[in-house]
Enzyme design. Structure first.
Site, mmCIF file in Angstrom:
data_model
loop_
_atom_site.group_PDB
_atom_site.id
_atom_site.type_symbol
_atom_site.label_atom_id
_atom_site.label_comp_id
_atom_site.label_asym_id
_atom_site.label_seq_id
_atom_site.Cartn_x
_atom_site.Cartn_y
_atom_site.Cartn_z
ATOM 1 C CD GLU A 164 -7.764 -8.226 12.962
ATOM 2 O OE1 GLU A 164 -8.421 -7.169 13.042
ATOM 3 O OE2 GLU A 164 -7.323 -8.651 11.873
ATOM 4 C CD GLU A 205 -11.548 -5.336 6.338
ATOM 5 O OE1 GLU A 205 -12.155 -4.772 7.264
ATOM 6 O OE2 GLU A 205 -10.305 -5.436 6.313
HETATM 7 ZN ZN LIG Z 1 -8.995 -6.880 10.572
#
Ligand SMILES: [Zn+2]
Ligand SMILES: [Zn+2]
Lengths: 495, 495
Positions: free
Chosen positions: B293, B264
């Site tokens: 991502e 995160e």
């Molecule tokens: Zn993620």
């Protein structure tokens, strides 16, 4: 019964309530969680929302909807709700959107900078932001006063305590001023004979927080509908469905946080117990700031500093902070009722507190009326602190005129509510004792339910159904009577 | 240069950003702080804001403003911003309100029922709701595809990864598929020889949180512009100016929370380092889900599971959780790179994870295109799990095609982003190593600045200035090339 205009207004207020919910949570977050670099974006976001809410509250159709609804066949509560809708409409429509946005921005900036400026005793820095806040507040007061015949200050005061006027505050505070300094001296002389054992710190923040949470449970706070966090200036925010209380901790002393928490719990329970079926409507809101303070002071002072209450508090304190001679109930109550003129309003005892409020009232009223300027504040502060409490605050802005952020947030006309609230609270307990002569015995036995039940029934569940004088009369059988406050102080401190 | 239409659009987007700020914070609060009784009011408040933001994004003037702005004399960044304004406008305006509402209803019905149905392994019950969600998602895809020449699936994919097409996904996933199962077998054989020491718990939440905060510091998170809290489903929310990361703790194992926090943090730093002068505008937003991502996986996998990184992590772990043989750097890295085919995507390691994504892509694409129906899912799932990971999922819907709620929420076309992100991340590090041949030595020496500097310059500060393929080409000199991901896995797991 067809009430199309009222129904339309009802739906618009639901919408305002829902959007205001996001604003309240973001404001709480700004104080309790937000890291410093988030402040600018948050201030802009809150200003945007402030502008939007103002826009919704000033849509042109509202005026005729209010007029049409007045002619509709409404039940008593609906009619009361409509009356409060009208009050909200008048408050919102006095100000142009540009002023609402400018105020929101200036207030956020001033408040945020104040956190560091107060630490640094930086009056010169603070006054730069405060000047703009005061300028905008005067502008607001002028617009609110327009056409009402009220003075600028009274127009602001009316926002927080509907119907209250500075003439009335002058009368009540004048009465207080006539006997308070002498009472303080008498109490100080009496207490000079007493032995009070000081608690020995330090007290960890974790232990203090656990103690505060237990005190909130004792006072009936619903933790499924609210929480306790920390902020530099404790407050009770959030929404009635989700009350966000804050406190702050000092490692050297646990009492300020503990009693502050009990105080905010009074605010919190008022919010948590407003009439559920009216939430989202003006009728479902707390009546006034003075009434609100009458709840926090019912909790903190009427109950919290009650000699019998110390017997309930003592075991909680020992459980979290260990055993100490200072925590014995009699000593704990002496600690809580110790009268000691000091610099800080929020740390002040019940007896000297009104002096702090009188001082602020005597500065903020002429400040709004344009009789003085922000640059005059420190000298006035110093003079009045010496006069009322015999304390020298020269050069000490941190513990003087920079201790509160109210003015920096544009919250002017609010301070009198604290002492009005103390007077209302004394009146509630006088009323309860007439109805329940064994009230003090029940408190001593740990049975606080009669107090909470009375407050819920007479204050909390009433919301804004009645205007303040009518609510006070229905609850206590008479209008505000400062004699109850005087009797309370005399009985508790000289009895 | 006079650009009235563009300027008007610019201001409208600032407004959306500011109101969206309050929505983001309230959503974070709902997950991280909110007590249960606040939920109903919060949901109503967020729905009200959702409706308002949709209304502002679909105001009729926007269409002609976009057309007028296209004819104005704009600088390159302004033109890119206008392109992204157009993308946002098309996404908001493609769907009629009736479809938006029907989708919202069907999605929440399906998601709500899924919670119990998954526990009960009740595919027959789930498929009844899923069928309606898929029907409405096909309808959405058809409307999004109209006039663009895109296929239905590509129209959905484009929402999450602008410019990406299924032909391209087929190409890179086809490549992946050709070598991944064999690679998994080889890695499993190699790792069968290794000894790995398991950490011995329990690990207190407080110690894990302190460890996570230290890991965030190591990864350069700016705590003046964000914070870490807890929620049952970890996410990275808030706003670029104030990033709100969450994690959850298991007392028996600290690695899921630690590596989840590092993951995160990658999302968080992307948000914190978006181009400040464009915040509030579409150009100032993160480029895509796949790019996002690629940042979290750069942090979690490229760095986090790097053998040299374990030497940086090991002392932090020992400082907070005490000394254990399992925390020795070599062992820590073996723990973090353990490959073990399993049923559950979210628990999968770096090597088997793409198999979970390929499987879902190979089902969701034909599902949206109408080549298969929801009834065909279980058999396809079973066959592909056996083929890709050698696991038998027959009859095990709970840990098979019912494990994720994405499809039930109408989130179709999103899954590829996870593995596209992993591939982009490998490509970033291959690019960095070409420019800095000593990169791995610098990581080993604890000097992570070259990595962060490269990501900031090439990804974070670019915002949405370029469409994904162009951003990838500018950053790495070529379009998405699966050879980098293959080389990364071979080097790390077979090297
Ligand atoms: Zn993620
Ligand atoms: Zn209060």
């Amino acid at each position: 019964m067809s009430t199309p205009a009222y129904t339309e207004l009802f739906q618009r207020h639901q919408r305002l309530h829902r959007l205001g919910h996001l604003q309240s949570i973001a404001q709480w977050d700004q104080s309790a969680n937000m890291p410093p670099k988030g402040n600018e974006a948050r201030s802009l976001a809150l200003a945007e929302m402030g502008g939007l809410l103002h826009q919704l509250a000033t849509e042109p159709q509202l005026k005729s909807l209010l007029e049409q609804a007045a002619a509709e066949n409404l039940e008593a509560d609906q009619r009361a709700n409509l009356r409060e809708m009208g009050r909200a409409w008048r408050a919102s429509n006095a100000l142009p959107q540009s002023l609402v946005e400018a105020k929101s921005l200036a207030n956020s900036r001033c408040e945020h900078a104040w956190r560091a400026q107060r630490q640094a005793n930086d009056w010169a820095g603070y006054v730069e932001n405060l000047r703009e806040v005061v300028r905008l507040t005067r502008e607001e007061a002028t617009l609110l006063a327009d056409g009402t015949g009220l003075s600028r200050y009274d127009a602001l005061l009316d926002l927080y305590e509907p119907g209250m006027r500075s003439a009335e505050v002058d009368r009540v505070f004048g009465d207080l001023r006539s006997w308070l300094p002498a009472l303080i001296r008498q109490v100080r002389e009496k207490q000079a004979q007493e032995t009070v054992i000081r608690p020995v710190g330090p007290f960890t923040q974790a232990a203090q927080k656990a103690l505060g949470l237990d005190a909130m449970r004792l006072m009936g706070f619903d933790f499924e509908a609210g929480r306790l966090d920390e902020s530099s200036h404790p407050f009770c925010g959030g929404v009635p469905e989700d009350v966000r209380m804050t406190t702050r901790y000092r490692e050297d002393d646990f009492l300020p946080s503990l009693m502050g928490t009990i105080h905010e719990t009074g605010h919190g329970r008022y919010e948590q117990n407003l009439p559920r079926e009216w939430l989202g409507q003006p009728l479902g809101q707390a009546r006034s700031m003075g009434l609100h303070e009458s709840q926090s002071l019912s909790f903190e002072m009427q109950l919290g500093s009650h000699p019998a209450f110390a017997r309930l508090l003592s075991p909680l304190v020992s459980r979290h902070l260990g055993e100490q001679p200072a925590f014995e109930p009699g000593n704990l109550n002496r600690l809580l009722t110790r009268v000691n003129p000091g610099f800080i309003r929020v740390d002040a005892d019940e007896v000297t507190y009104p002096a702090h409020v009188i001082l602020r009232y005597e500065i903020e009223r002429p400040l709004v009326e344009g009789e003085i300027e922000v640059e005059d504040i420190p000298a006035l502060w110093d003079a009045k602190m010496m006069e009322l409490l015999g304390l020298d605050t020269r050069g000490n802005y941190k513990d003087g005129c920079m201790q509160d952020v109210h003015w920096g947030c544009g919250l002017i006309g609010y301070f009198p509510c604290y002492t009005l609230g103390a007077m209302y609270a004394a009146q509630w307990f006088a009323t309860m004792r007439r109805a329940m002569p064994d009230l003090d015995a029940r408190i001593a036995a740990g049975d606080l339910a009669p107090v909470f039940d009375w407050l819920r029934e007479n204050i909390w569940l009433q919301g804004s159904r009645y205007e303040t004088p009518e609510l006070v009369r229905r609850a206590s059988g008479e209008t505000l009577n400062p004699a109850h406050f005087k009797a309370h102080l005399q009985s508790r401190y000289l009895g």
